[in-house]
Design a protein around this motif. Structure first.
Motif, PDB file in Angstrom:
ATOM      1  N   ARG A 216      -4.399   7.624  -0.921  1.00  0.00           N
ATOM      2  CA  ARG A 216      -4.074   6.045  -1.244  1.00  0.00           C
ATOM      3  C   ARG A 216      -3.607   5.899  -2.695  1.00  0.00           C
ATOM      4  O   ARG A 216      -4.207   6.472  -3.708  1.00  0.00           O
ATOM      5  CB  ARG A 216      -5.146   5.330  -0.670  1.00  0.00           C
ATOM      6  CG  ARG A 216      -4.553   3.731  -0.635  1.00  0.00           C
ATOM      7  CD  ARG A 216      -5.839   3.009  -0.304  1.00  0.00           C
ATOM      8  NE  ARG A 216      -5.432   1.745   0.065  1.00  0.00           N
ATOM      9  CZ  ARG A 216      -6.160   0.523   0.014  1.00  0.00           C
ATOM     10  NH1 ARG A 216      -7.534   0.638  -0.121  1.00  0.00           N
ATOM     11  NH2 ARG A 216      -5.802  -0.379   0.385  1.00  0.00           N
TER      12      ARG A 216
ATOM     13  N   ASP B  27       0.650  -1.064   0.136  1.00  0.00           N
ATOM     14  CA  ASP B  27       0.066  -0.098   0.035  1.00  0.00           C
ATOM     15  C   ASP B  27       0.976   1.390   0.158  1.00  0.00           C
ATOM     16  O   ASP B  27       1.940   1.099   0.357  1.00  0.00           O
ATOM     17  CB  ASP B  27      -0.902  -0.061   1.211  1.00  0.00           C
ATOM     18  CG  ASP B  27      -2.345   0.118   0.923  1.00  0.00           C
ATOM     19  OD1 ASP B  27      -2.411   0.772  -0.141  1.00  0.00           O
ATOM     20  OD2 ASP B  27      -3.238  -0.209   1.577  1.00  0.00           O
TER      21      ASP B  27
ATOM     22  N   GLY C  20      -8.369   7.565   1.081  1.00  0.00           N
ATOM     23  CA  GLY C  20      -7.021   7.881   1.756  1.00  0.00           C
ATOM     24  C   GLY C  20      -7.149   7.512   3.243  1.00  0.00           C
ATOM     25  O   GLY C  20      -8.163   7.038   3.824  1.00  0.00           O
TER      26      GLY C  20
ATOM     27  N   ILE D  45      -8.657   3.539   6.875  1.00  0.00           N
ATOM     28  CA  ILE D  45      -8.881   3.971   5.178  1.00  0.00           C
ATOM     29  C   ILE D  45     -10.255   4.701   5.105  1.00  0.00           C
ATOM     30  O   ILE D  45     -11.209   4.030   5.545  1.00  0.00           O
ATOM     31  CB  ILE D  45      -8.624   2.856   4.259  1.00  0.00           C
ATOM     32  CG1 ILE D  45      -7.207   2.360   4.511  1.00  0.00           C
ATOM     33  CG2 ILE D  45      -9.127   3.515   2.572  1.00  0.00           C
ATOM     34  CD1 ILE D  45      -7.023   1.166   3.282  1.00  0.00           C
TER      35      ILE D  45
ATOM     36  N   PHE E 194      -4.832   0.237   6.066  1.00  0.00           N
ATOM     37  CA  PHE E 194      -3.824   0.431   5.242  1.00  0.00           C
ATOM     38  C   PHE E 194      -2.820  -0.807   5.314  1.00  0.00           C
ATOM     39  O   PHE E 194      -2.394  -1.165   6.289  1.00  0.00           O
ATOM     40  CB  PHE E 194      -2.947   1.586   5.629  1.00  0.00           C
ATOM     41  CG  PHE E 194      -2.063   2.336   4.757  1.00  0.00           C
ATOM     42  CD1 PHE E 194      -2.341   2.502   3.399  1.00  0.00           C
ATOM     43  CD2 PHE E 194      -0.838   2.207   5.019  1.00  0.00           C
ATOM     44  CE1 PHE E 194      -1.471   3.307   2.560  1.00  0.00           C
ATOM     45  CE2 PHE E 194       0.189   2.454   4.026  1.00  0.00           C
ATOM     46  CZ  PHE E 194       0.010   3.172   2.916  1.00  0.00           C
TER      47      PHE E 194
ATOM     48  N   SER F  77       0.576   5.863   0.193  1.00  0.00           N
ATOM     49  CA  SER F  77      -0.093   6.969   0.201  1.00  0.00           C
ATOM     50  C   SER F  77       0.968   8.222   0.300  1.00  0.00           C
ATOM     51  O   SER F  77       2.036   8.289   0.691  1.00  0.00           O
ATOM     52  CB  SER F  77      -0.797   7.269   1.620  1.00  0.00           C
ATOM     53  OG  SER F  77      -0.025   7.152   2.766  1.00  0.00           O
TER      54      SER F  77
END
Length: 294
Positions: A168, A36, A75, A132, A123, A38
């Motif tokens: 994200r 993942d 996000g 999230i 996440f 961000s």
């Protein structure tokens, strides 16, 4: 030639169909996902004694022309410190030399969220990962032309003392995104960015041509076809109506107000346009309406 009774009607059908339909563009990050990522797209307070703003934008293109009416994005917040409320500036840019064109902002909408929607996902796909969140909003309709590059961008301000918003993403070497950091200067929605930084990030967002049910609607006045005049001269019926630039309008006709057929399509210019029906009248009654093309 038969005399026909002619009536002009302006109708906008989508107002009764406010549903979240299948999006025409979806780049949602699948979940769970161990790899993942961000990136802050937000106001960042106390950044080495300064307040800075980092804005990210992601490019997109579609195969057939559409109109964006709602957007969604995903996000998290730094250190899992989610605010009670957050403001976003949501923009859609045109393209200039492979970067967002600051002089061609097709849409700019300020949206306040007083309640946050936790997706229940974490996440990195781990239970210890940051929560999230998903954000959804209706925006003023934005025409998107086929096979042209555009840029979608969200910029959050969660307030001092809260975690900054991280958009994200997943890494995809086939596509690019851009970002830029500047010192806070006035209203974040009015700031221009140089888009110096490039990455291969696919940010998580969805574009839809339908409004999302239950969410506030934008001002729709400019999208409703407004008929200015209609008349019949020398057995020819004509109609003039206001248009919004780049939107596609259907001129539809019917003899019974039940079955409608498209007589002509007209691309909006931002000005008033005129349509004249030069067909021979074959029905006792002939009705006309102006609709936005789906």
């Amino acid at each position: 030639m038969k005399n026909s009774f002619l009536i002009a009607i302006a109708i906008l059908t989508f107002l009764s169909d406010l549903v979240f339909a299948s999006p025409f563009f979806s780049q949602r990050v699948p979940n769970p996902r161990s790899e993942d990522g961000s990136l802050s797209s937000s106001t960042i307070y106390n950044f080495f004694g300064r307040t800075v703003v980092q804005r990210c934008a992601d490019n997109f293109r579609i195969s057939s022309s559409k109109v964006v009416r709602s957007v969604s994005w995903w996000g998290k917040f730094k250190n899992n410190k989610a605010p009670k409320s957050i403001e976003f500036d949501v923009k859609i840019y045109g393209d200039k030399n492979g970067r967002p064109d600051n002089n061609k902002v097709l849409s700019s909408t300020n949206i306040s969220f007083t309640q946050l929607t936790d997706t229940g996902q974490n996440f990195g796909g781990k239970s210890t990962g940051d929560d999230i969140y998903v954000f959804r909003a209706n925006i003023p309709p934005v025409p998107i032309e086929a096979e042209k590059q555009f840029w979608f961008s969200v910029l959050g301000d969660s307030g001092e003392g809260n975690g900054s918003f991280g958009w994200r993403f997943i890494i995809d070497n086939r596509d690019i995104s851009v970002s830029n950091v500047q010192d806070l200067n006035g209203d974040i929605s009015g700031m221009n960015f140089d888009w110096k930084e490039q990455a291969f990030n696919n940010f998580s967002f969805v574009l839809d041509d339908k409004f999302i049910s239950g969410l506030p609607l934008p001002d729709l006045v400019s999208e409703i076809p407004e008929i200015e005049t209609f008349n019949k001269l020398n057995n020819l019926f004509s109609i003039t109506f206001k248009t919004q630039k780049a939107l596609l309008y259907n001129i539809e006709t019917s003899s019974d107000l039940k079955k409608w057929s498209t007589s002509r399509q007209i691309r909006g210019t931002g000005n008033t346009v005129q349509f004249t029906d030069e067909r021979e009248a074959i029905f006792k009654n002939q009705y006309f309406r102006v609709k936005l093309s789906e």
